[in-house]
Enzyme design. Structure first.
Site, PDB file in Angstrom:
ATOM      1  N   SER A   1      85.867   2.156  99.338  1.00 10.80           N
ATOM      2  CA  SER A   1      85.225   1.184  98.456  1.00 10.80           C
ATOM      3  C   SER A   1      85.152  -0.116  98.444  1.00 10.80           C
ATOM      4  O   SER A   1      85.721  -0.817  97.516  1.00 10.80           O
ATOM      5  CB  SER A   1      86.672   1.663  96.941  1.00 10.80           C
TER       6      SER A   1
ATOM      7  N   LYS B   1      76.937  -7.192 116.854  1.00 12.85           N
ATOM      8  CA  LYS B   1      76.413  -8.802 116.815  1.00 12.85           C
ATOM      9  C   LYS B   1      77.547  -9.842 115.694  1.00 12.85           C
ATOM     10  O   LYS B   1      77.633 -10.636 115.259  1.00 12.85           O
ATOM     11  CB  LYS B   1      75.309  -7.991 115.081  1.00 12.85           C
TER      12      LYS B   1
ATOM     13  N   ASN C   1      81.905 -13.498 108.844  1.00  8.94           N
ATOM     14  CA  ASN C   1      81.730 -13.377 109.932  1.00  8.94           C
ATOM     15  C   ASN C   1      81.756 -15.189 110.390  1.00  8.94           C
ATOM     16  O   ASN C   1      81.981 -15.761 111.069  1.00  8.94           O
ATOM     17  CB  ASN C   1      81.549 -12.549 111.378  1.00  8.94           C
TER      18      ASN C   1
HETATM   19  N1  NAD Z   1      79.716  -5.740 103.422  1.00  6.17           N
HETATM   20  C1  NAD Z   1      79.151  -5.701 104.057  1.00  6.17           C
HETATM   21  O1  NAD Z   1      78.143  -6.406 103.048  1.00  6.17           O
HETATM   22  C2  NAD Z   1      78.742  -4.595 104.475  1.00  6.17           C
HETATM   23  C3  NAD Z   1      77.294  -4.553 105.762  1.00  6.17           C
HETATM   24  C4  NAD Z   1      77.423  -3.645 106.197  1.00  6.17           C
HETATM   25  C5  NAD Z   1      78.037  -3.072 106.755  1.00  6.17           C
HETATM   26  N2  NAD Z   1      79.749  -3.554 106.249  1.00  6.17           N
HETATM   27  C6  NAD Z   1      79.944  -2.615 107.106  1.00  6.17           C
HETATM   28  O2  NAD Z   1      81.549  -1.706 105.557  1.00  6.17           O
HETATM   29  C7  NAD Z   1      82.590  -1.755 106.347  1.00  6.17           C
HETATM   30  C8  NAD Z   1      83.221  -1.590 105.056  1.00  6.17           C
HETATM   31  O3  NAD Z   1      82.398  -2.614 104.745  1.00  6.17           O
HETATM   32  P1  NAD Z   1      83.433  -3.221 103.489  1.00  6.17           P
HETATM   33  O4  NAD Z   1      82.721  -4.466 103.227  1.00  6.17           O
HETATM   34  O5  NAD Z   1      82.958  -2.351 102.398  1.00  6.17           O
HETATM   35  O6  NAD Z   1      84.572  -3.298 103.155  1.00  6.17           O
HETATM   36  P2  NAD Z   1      86.218  -4.459 102.075  1.00  6.17           P
HETATM   37  O7  NAD Z   1      86.305  -5.310 103.770  1.00  6.17           O
HETATM   38  O8  NAD Z   1      85.242  -5.078 100.940  1.00  6.17           O
HETATM   39  O9  NAD Z   1      87.751  -4.100 103.017  1.00  6.17           O
HETATM   40  C9  NAD Z   1      87.761  -3.454 101.644  1.00  6.17           C
HETATM   41  C10 NAD Z   1      87.533  -1.511 101.765  1.00  6.17           C
HETATM   42  O10 NAD Z   1      88.680  -1.175 103.336  1.00  6.17           O
HETATM   43  C11 NAD Z   1      89.036  -0.251 102.800  1.00  6.17           C
HETATM   44  N3  NAD Z   1      90.808  -0.148 103.041  1.00  6.17           N
HETATM   45  C12 NAD Z   1      91.340  -1.130 102.363  1.00  6.17           C
HETATM   46  N4  NAD Z   1      92.543  -1.527 102.989  1.00  6.17           N
HETATM   47  C13 NAD Z   1      93.267  -0.287 103.796  1.00  6.17           C
HETATM   48  C14 NAD Z   1      93.721   0.653 103.985  1.00  6.17           C
HETATM   49  N5  NAD Z   1      95.043   0.053 104.334  1.00  6.17           N
HETATM   50  N6  NAD Z   1      93.540   1.853 104.577  1.00  6.17           N
HETATM   51  C15 NAD Z   1      91.994   2.815 104.319  1.00  6.17           C
HETATM   52  N7  NAD Z   1      91.343   1.739 103.764  1.00  6.17           N
HETATM   53  C16 NAD Z   1      91.628   0.818 103.533  1.00  6.17           C
HETATM   54  C17 NAD Z   1      89.161   0.100 100.682  1.00  6.17           C
HETATM   55  O11 NAD Z   1      88.294   1.329 100.941  1.00  6.17           O
HETATM   56  C18 NAD Z   1      88.763  -1.440 100.297  1.00  6.17           C
HETATM   57  O12 NAD Z   1      87.873  -1.019  98.784  1.00  6.17           O
HETATM   58  C19 NAD Z   1      82.703  -2.262 107.812  1.00  6.17           C
HETATM   59  O13 NAD Z   1      82.807  -1.832 108.951  1.00  6.17           O
HETATM   60  C20 NAD Z   1      82.196  -3.455 107.889  1.00  6.17           C
HETATM   61  O14 NAD Z   1      81.475  -3.966 108.710  1.00  6.17           O
HETATM   62  C21 NAD Z   1      79.486  -4.012 105.166  1.00  6.17           C
END
Ligand code: NAD
Length: 334
Positions: free
Chosen positions: A34, A179, A244
């Site tokens: 989430s 990347k 990053n």
């Molecule tokens: N944010 C972006 O723009 C984006 C875009 C493309 C891909 N991604 C990829 O999507 C994935 C998630 O990124 P994001 O930005 O949604 O997350 P984020 O960095 O916002 O991380 C927060 C989320 O991580 C999870 N989390 C946190 N602590 C945890 C724990 N101890 N155990 C299990 N889950 C836990 C929870 O769902 C929490 O809401 C990553 O691999 C990221 O590389 C992100």
């Protein structure tokens, strides 16, 4: 505007009559994670589950994994034995696990631990921009089953989010993963105020190392994958705007004196930095296989992150850079 392998979308609405008077087979979708991207992915999916009468959102058999990669092993352990037999998964997660026996992609971890098929979705997708419905593209990578890939494409596609599918799950996933390492290098360049030419050079060298690493790991990886949204487009957006790049810029501005852990906590407010841990994981693989000298950018990024080199080292290796030529299906060095 249509991507080369855009899959057809069936327009269905909840009010559509089934032509054969049969009850349509419905898929049930859940999103695990989430954070920023998980929340936006849920928005895309929710709009399509309303639009097409073939999706539900409870008792899921379509699982969308979207957490920072370091948590996935623990999440899978908690899900073992609790999934429906017909469950399918897709990973939006960028990163990999490095084990003694070698690197393990997150889609492989999900498939092996949960015993289910897992596709991937990667692309130039900074979540905040998709949240406000700015146009972007993404790539679904699948192994064999094109029908399942089509279903994922249908679940995510909207007029402002164009999704295409390629039969190259490892290539798509490695693009999304590697990347972030290049973006750390691009952030160092920004922090040192070296300008656009230098940053473009880092991106080009980075793309070359991404391709070489991917092909050495998996000979099935296709050259064409690097020209999809998951490849060059994601590399560009991450090096221009991602988290990053932002933290690496701050790291270089502080002369490497403030750690990435400290900068992550201060600047990302709960979000997780992926590039630094991926750089370490890639370094472990390269070191284990004796390939460090073949990947000077990946190697240098990690050594700067851990304080072994100064940020300025990001442009101090070019004279010694080995040249490698890639041929379809393999990588050859000379
Ligand atoms: N944010 C972006 O723009 C984006 C875009 C493309 C891909 N991604 C990829 O999507 C994935 C998630 O990124 P994001 O930005 O949604 O997350 P984020 O960095 O916002 O991380 C927060 C989320 O991580 C999870 N989390 C946190 N602590 C945890 C724990 N101890 N155990 C299990 N889950 C836990 C929870 O769902 C929490 O809401 C990553 O691999 C990221 O590389 C992100």
């Amino acid at each position: 505007m249509a991507p080369s392998q855009q899959l057809p979308l069936e327009e269905e609405t909840a009010s559509d009559n089934n032509t054969h008077n049969e009850v349509p087979i419905k898929s049930r979708v859940t999103v695990v994670g989430s954070g920023n991207w998980g929340s936006v992915a849920a928005k895309l999916i929710a709009s399509n589950t309303l639009k097409f009468n073939s999706f539900y959102v409870s008792e899921a058999n379509m699982l969308v994994f979207v957490t920072p990669h370091q948590f996935m092993e623990g999440i899978c352990k908690r899900l073992v034995g609790k999934l429906r037999e017909d469950a399918e998964a897709i990973s939006l997660i960028k990163g990999m696990e490095v084990k003694k026996e070698g690197p393990c992609m997150i889609s492989t971890l999900i498939s092996e631990q949960l015993g289910i098929n897992c596709c991937v979705l990667m692309g130039a997708n900074i979540a905040n921009e998709i949240a406000v419905e700015k146009f972007s593209e993404a790539t679904v990578g699948y192994r064999e089953n094109r029908e399942i890939a089509e279903k994922w494409v249908r679940l995510f596609s909207t007029p402002y989010f164009m999704v295409s599918a390629v039969q190259d799950v490892e290539g798509v996933e490695l693009c999304g993963t590697l990347k972030n390492v290049v973006a750390i290098g691009a952030g160092f360049v920004d922090g040192l105020e070296m300008g656009n030419n230098t940053k473009a050079a880092i991106m080009r060298i980075g793309l070359r190392e991404m391709k070489a690493f991917s092909k050495l790991m998996f000979s099935s990886v296709r050259d064409s994958t690097f020209f999809e949204s998951c490849g060059v487009a994601d590399l560009i957006t991450t090096c221009l705007g991602g988290r990053n790049r932002k933290c690496a810029e701050a790291f270089a501005r502080n002369g490497g004196k403030r750690s990435f852990d400290e900068l992550e906590a201060e600047m990302l407010q709960g979000q997780k930095l992926q590039g630094v841990s991926t750089a370490r994981e890639v370094y472990e693989v390269l070191s284990h296989r004796g390939w460090l000298e073949l990947f000077p950018l990946f190697t240098t990024v990690h050594e700067i992150c851990i304080g072994r080199l100064q940020p300025s080292a990001i442009v101090e290796y070019s004279e010694h850079t080995p040249k490698f030529s890639l041929v379809e299906g393999s990588a050859q060095f000379y």
